[in-house]
Each structure stands twice: as C-alpha cells, then as structure tokens.
Design an enzyme around this catalytic site. Structure first.
Site, short mmCIF file in Angstrom:
data_model
loop_
_atom_site.label_atom_id
_atom_site.label_comp_id
_atom_site.label_asym_id
_atom_site.label_seq_id
_atom_site.Cartn_x
_atom_site.Cartn_y
_atom_site.Cartn_z
CD GLU A 20 -44.76 44.02 55.71
OE1 GLU A 20 -45.72 44.14 56.52
OE2 GLU A 20 -43.84 44.85 55.62
CB CYS A 44 -39.25 47.82 57.28
SG CYS A 44 -38.10 46.77 58.22
#
Length: 234
Positions: A105, A2
């Site tokens: 992402e 992340c």
C-alpha cells in the site's frame, strides 16, 4: 484498496486446512499487478475439496462486452458486494481465496507516494477473500478472473490508507469457499478488518512502484527490523 501483492508459495497458506488439488506449478511472485495471472483457490465441488488455479486479476462480469472492464474490477467492497451487479452473482456462488505473503500500500505525503509492505507479524502466508467469474469473449475464448474483497482498515493499516484486503481466518476457509452458503449473516463476520496485533508493516523500496520489477528486493524493508525481516527470501 489492494493494488499489488506477493505470492511466494501459493500452497503454504492452506496446508492442514484444505484438501488442495494443484493444476499447475507456481513460481514465487513478489509484485503481482492487476491484469496479471495469480494463484487462486476455488472449490472443486467435490466433497469439500479445493483446487489451486491461475486466474487473471480483475474480474470480468459474465455480461461484459469486452475484457477491458476487468481493469476497473480488481477490488470489490465488502460492504456492497452482495448488491453490486458486477459482483453479486459471484459473491453468492463463486467465492475464492487468494494466497498472499504480503500486500503493498502507498502512503500519500504531498505529491509523494511511499510504498509499504503489510504482512503477518509471523511472516506466515495468509489468504485474502476473493470472488471469481468465468467470461467468454465473442470469439469463444474463456477467461477466468477474480477480484479481491476490501474492507475498512485496522489500526495498523489506517496509518497509511483507508482500505485493506479482507483476510480470511483458517477456520473460515471452508465456509468462504462453500458456494451452497449464501446467507449474508453467515458471511459478514468474515468480511471484517483483520487483527492489527497479528500484522506488521514496513517501508519498502520504490522499485515496487513498477510492475516490471518482480524480485525479492520488492519485499525487503528499507530499514529492516532484524527480528522480523532478516530472513525474507533473497
């Protein structure tokens, strides 16, 4: 991993779930990057209450000689966090919740990396699992910092990446924040991939690639689905 996320309303994810004390006002953030400040919920140590505070993203272990190590500590793997020297102390006693409205992402396609926003299908805010640490520099300056836990991907995220943040269910907020609970068998069920059926993902503009860009445009899908994304904040 992340590496970027959004926080539109840092308190919204905890309404009706925690008695929350807020130490400062938090403006909406659309593209939080490592080494920046973010809103984090920690136990206040008083009758199950919690506090919302600003911490630096990238955990600096208590034993670190300099703060630069935090750049390598933005994520902690759920599978090994209980054993890793940098995280195991924080995991036992200093767990936290990181409010988010979505995380980004990137999907690799040859040399190109394409950004995606992953969020709840309902667009409700959620909480990512984290750990935090307090570090003092040789000059005595204090920095409170945090890492986001990651786990394997669910069926949605695995289309673009092999890791995702640990997302904590509301019913588990109090348990995760309870520093008195150190039994791994009680905490492991929390550290699993979140339900793919409750989440959504959409391609977003390349402007999110730069941490200098921090506006609602970062979250706007390139090809919106009206029923899901038409009322993202402008």
């Amino acid at each position: 991993m992340c590496g970027r996320f959004a926080q539109l309303d840092a308190q919204a994810a905890f309404q009706g779930s925690l008695k929350l004390h807020v130490s400062t006002d938090f403006a909406p953030r659309y593209n939080i990057a490592p080494a920046q400040q973010a809103a984090v919920v920690r136990s206040s140590g008083k009758d199950g209450d919690a506090e919302l505070s600003a911490l630096r993203w990238g955990l600096i272990p208590e034993w670190a000689k300099e703060s630069a190590i935090g750049a390598k500590m933005i994520n902690a793997r759920a599978e090994t966090i209980a054993e890793k020297p940098a995280f195991r102390s924080a995991f036992r006693a200093r767990r936290c919740l990181v409010p988010s409205d979505g995380f980004y992402e990137w999907k690799r396609e040859g040399k190109k990396k394409t950004p995606y926003l992953i969020c709840m299908a309902s667009r409700e805010p959620f909480a990512m699992a984290g750990v935090w640490e307090s570090w003092r520099s040789p000059d005595g300056d204090r920095i409170d910092s945090f890492s986001v836990l990651t786990t394997g991907p669910n069926e949605l995220v695995e289309e673009i990446h092999n890791r995702m943040p640990v997302i904590v269910k509301r019913d588990d907020y109090a348990l995760w924040l309870d520093g008195g609970e150190q039994r791994l068998e009680m905490l492991q069920p929390i550290m699993r991939p979140y339900f793919a059926s409750d989440m959504a993902m959409d391609r977003v503009d390349d402007i999110v690639n730069s941490p200098r860009n921090d506006s609602a445009a970062c979250m706007q899908p390139v090809a919106p689905t009206p029923s899901l994304f038409s009322d993202w904040p402008n």
